[in-house]
Enzyme design. Structure first.
Site, PDB file in Angstrom:
ATOM      1  N   ASP A   1      -9.676  -5.454   2.791  1.00 12.54           N
ATOM      2  CA  ASP A   1      -9.037  -4.657   3.495  1.00 12.54           C
ATOM      3  C   ASP A   1      -8.730  -2.901   3.075  1.00 12.54           C
ATOM      4  O   ASP A   1      -7.229  -2.889   2.422  1.00 12.54           O
ATOM      5  CB  ASP A   1      -7.563  -5.547   3.839  1.00 12.54           C
ATOM      6  CG  ASP A   1      -6.433  -4.829   5.170  1.00 12.54           C
ATOM      7  OD1 ASP A   1      -7.405  -4.007   5.123  1.00 12.54           O
ATOM      8  OD2 ASP A   1      -5.329  -4.914   4.198  1.00 12.54           O
TER       9      ASP A   1
ATOM     10  N   ALA B   1       4.472  -9.336   4.655  1.00 21.04           N
ATOM     11  CA  ALA B   1       5.439  -9.825   3.555  1.00 21.04           C
ATOM     12  C   ALA B   1       6.131  -9.002   3.654  1.00 21.04           C
ATOM     13  O   ALA B   1       5.653  -7.749   3.191  1.00 21.04           O
ATOM     14  CB  ALA B   1       4.038 -10.236   2.439  1.00 21.04           C
TER      15      ALA B   1
ATOM     16  N   GLY C   1       4.007  -6.476   7.656  1.00 19.37           N
ATOM     17  CA  GLY C   1       3.756  -7.407   9.122  1.00 19.37           C
ATOM     18  C   GLY C   1       3.350  -8.630   8.257  1.00 19.37           C
ATOM     19  O   GLY C   1       3.862  -9.657   8.952  1.00 19.37           O
TER      20      GLY C   1
ATOM     21  N   ILE D   1      11.897  -3.585  -2.148  1.00 17.56           N
ATOM     22  CA  ILE D   1      10.794  -2.076  -2.644  1.00 17.56           C
ATOM     23  C   ILE D   1       9.903  -2.198  -1.688  1.00 17.56           C
ATOM     24  O   ILE D   1       9.466  -1.300  -1.583  1.00 17.56           O
ATOM     25  CB  ILE D   1      10.992  -2.179  -3.939  1.00 17.56           C
ATOM     26  CG1 ILE D   1       9.411  -3.551  -4.428  1.00 17.56           C
ATOM     27  CG2 ILE D   1      11.134  -1.955  -5.159  1.00 17.56           C
ATOM     28  CD1 ILE D   1       8.529  -3.314  -5.635  1.00 17.56           C
ATOM     29  N   GLY D   2       9.512  -2.984  -0.648  1.00 14.31           N
ATOM     30  CA  GLY D   2       8.590  -2.982   0.356  1.00 14.31           C
ATOM     31  C   GLY D   2       8.622  -3.629   1.119  1.00 14.31           C
ATOM     32  O   GLY D   2       8.676  -4.929   1.184  1.00 14.31           O
TER      33      GLY D   2
END
Length: 566
Positions: free
Chosen positions: A135, A24, A22, A18-19
């Site tokens: 982040d 994971a 860079g 689903i995604g």
């Protein structure tokens, strides 16, 4: 490589990707024990082979798993399976805030305020637990169809902060929201997250980021040097009170920012009040940048030449004698200045020496503030040690040790308590093994589950612990082995439709085996009211902690009599 149908940790069955990122890849998976959908994030690339990063990643992920807030993605599990490091999180059906901005551009003011209120509320929970995200960016924020906002990637964000990010997409994705103090290597505080929130709010209001460039270095320099563009000039319909929130959050100098996200939350709640909407543009109390001025030293050669040129216009005899006097004076003065510089320059330029204070029993944030205020740098990475005197999470001491005299600007590493070494085993008899196993594994214990023969099987329940080794009261430490013994029996679903089972009986059965019961009532005259018509798990099916649906007969609703025609 992860493929559909593969089980991670013999528990999480992969459904689909689903995604991708860079750092994971994220997969939708089914938790086969708790029968629920989860998101499994698996580290990829060279990060998974970096032992230092993996240790930090696991520690930060476990720390972040303690966060419980409706605007933070819940973290369920963290571990390793055949060299693949993973975290298991709440599965959120929705999209990232970045994809929403790409699709719609600038959002409406009420939408922006609602999103920012949720983000500041979630970050306040994290900051109160001494956890800094480091982040914050729209790629790390999910938004559900009902408008609920969820912050994700606490564990990965904190772990990555210790790495040199060499992946271009990772750097470029983060540097647009990077606080100046992180860009120049000074480390992060809760005010770093506040800066990123300010940049994010700017993007939500305008549909674009304030600082752009061809590479990460160029953007980082702009974060440190350039003033943020005026939102009110871009869109005159935006009240000054809203721009002031962005300006205060995204100030270059941390002293000019909000002290905490609660202050930002408070301003967001009242920014549309008529009495504050048209307030004056904010004026920073402290300089945004400390500008260094360089004094130009006089050119002694030019002065000497000038003096000599003037002497040439005088008479020859006087010129020679005066030239000797003046040149000699200048020469002597120059020697005196040089001598003074040789003596005093090292002292003037010497770095001030400071004594490292004791920060024992302080929180990490308190210790960082004390050290930074004195002029020390604080290492982003901390050391962790067990302590029988200092409470878990508080500072034990520093490296170099407190009391030492060192130069101003020396980097100090905080040593934080892990609490007492190990823990005491409880009595787990009578509890389901998978709950105890998950708890023990989270604390670093190796768990063995073993089945034992029992004589009177009707007295025992499948998967329920009958004994343990070591016994309760035994103190264990990380990597110790605990064996849980369960009865060698298999419980099967009975036939609830045979007329002998009441609804209360079924509820008791489900509670015993950790089953979630779903009831549906159906009007029918073919069955006695309260009789079970059907069950979703057939007779003889192995009992697991999952969902069972039963359909229950109810009396038909009498139809209303119609009025007689006159």
């Amino acid at each position: 490589m992860v493929v559909k149908g593969q089980k991670i940790n013999d528990r999480y069955q992969i459904i689909r990707l689903i995604g991708e990122g860079g750092m994971a890849n994220v997969y939708l998976a089914l938790d086969t024990i708790l029968d629920r959908y989860v998101a499994v994030k698996i580290l990829r690339g060279d990060l998974a082979s970096d032992e230092k990063f993996v240790r930090r990643f696991q520690r930060e992920a476990i720390s972040a798993s303690s966060l419980n807030h409706p605007n933070i993605v819940e973290m369920y599990d963290v571990g390793e399976d055949n060299g693949q490091y993973f975290i298991v999180m709440e599965y959120v059906e929705g999209k990232t805030l970045k994809s929403l901005i790409k699709k719609r551009g600038a959002l409406t003011i009420p939408e922006v305020i609602d999103i920012m209120l949720q983000l500041t509320s979630g970050l306040a929970c994290a900051h109160n637990s001494y956890i800094i995200h480091r982040d914050i960016k729209p790629q790390n924020i999910l938004i559900k169809d009902d408008g609920t906002v969820k912050i994700t990637d606490f564990g990965i964000a904190m772990a990555i902060n210790s790495q040199e990010l060499t992946q271009t997409n990772s750097v470029m994705g983060s540097v647009h929201y990077l606080p100046p103090e992180q860009a120049n290597g000074s480390g992060s505080t809760i005010k770093s997250d506040i800066y990123s929130l300010g940049i994010l709010m700017y993007e939500l209001l305008t549909g674009s980021i304030p600082f752009k460039g061809d590479n990460a270095v160029e953007i980082a320099i702009k974060q440190m040097k350039d003033q943020i563009p005026s939102i009110c000039k871009i869109n005159p319909d935006i009240p000054q009170s809203i721009e002031n929130i962005v300006l205060k959050a995204a100030a270059k100098n941390p002293k000019n920012r909000y002290d905490n996200v609660n202050e930002m939350y408070a301003d967001l709640t009242k920014c549309l009040d008529p009495e504050v909407m048209h307030q004056d543009r904010i004026v920073y109390e402290y300089p945004e940048q400390e500008l260094e001025t360089t004094k130009e030293m006089p050119n002694l050669n030019d002065e000497i030449s000038s003096e000599l040129d003037e002497l040439e216009n005088k008479e020859k005899s006087n010129k020679l004698s005066m030239a000797v006097v003046i040149t000699g004076s200048i020469f002597m003065a120059t020697l005196v200045i040089i001598g003074l510089l040789v003596i005093f320059y090292p002292k003037l330029t010497a770095t001030k020496e400071l004594q490292i204070p004791s920060v024992a029993n302080k929180t990490i944030v308190e210790a960082e503030n004390i050290l930074k205020d004195l002029g020390f740098k604080v290492n982003v990475d901390i050391k962790e040690e067990n302590s029988n005197e200092i409470e878990e999470g508080l500072v034990i001491g520093t490296s170099p040790k407190d009391g030492r005299t060192v130069k101003k600007g020396t980097e100090i590493t905080l040593i934080v308590s892990l609490g007492e070494s190990g823990f005491t085993l409880d009595n787990y008899v009578g509890k389901t093994y998978y709950e105890v196993e998950a708890m023990l594994k989270e604390r670093g214990i190796h768990v063995v589950v073993d089945k034992v023969e029992v004589e009177d099987k009707e007295k025992y329940t499948e998967n329920v612990i009958v004994s343990q080794k070591p016994e309760s009261g035994t103190r264990v430490v990380e990597k110790d082995t605990v064996t849980l013994y369960i009865p060698d029996i298999v419980t099967e679903y009975p036939d609830f439709t045979d007329g002998s089972w009441s609804i209360t009986d079924i509820e008791t059965f489900c509670k015993t085996y950790g089953i979630t019961l779903s009831k549906e009532y159906r009007e029918t005259s073919a069955y006695t009211p309260g009789q079970i018509i059907s069950q979703s798990r057939g007779k003889g099916t192995k009992v697991m902690p999952t969902t069972l649906k039963i359909v229950i007969a109810s009396s038909p609703t009498p139809s209303e009599p119609t009025e007689k025609e006159e």
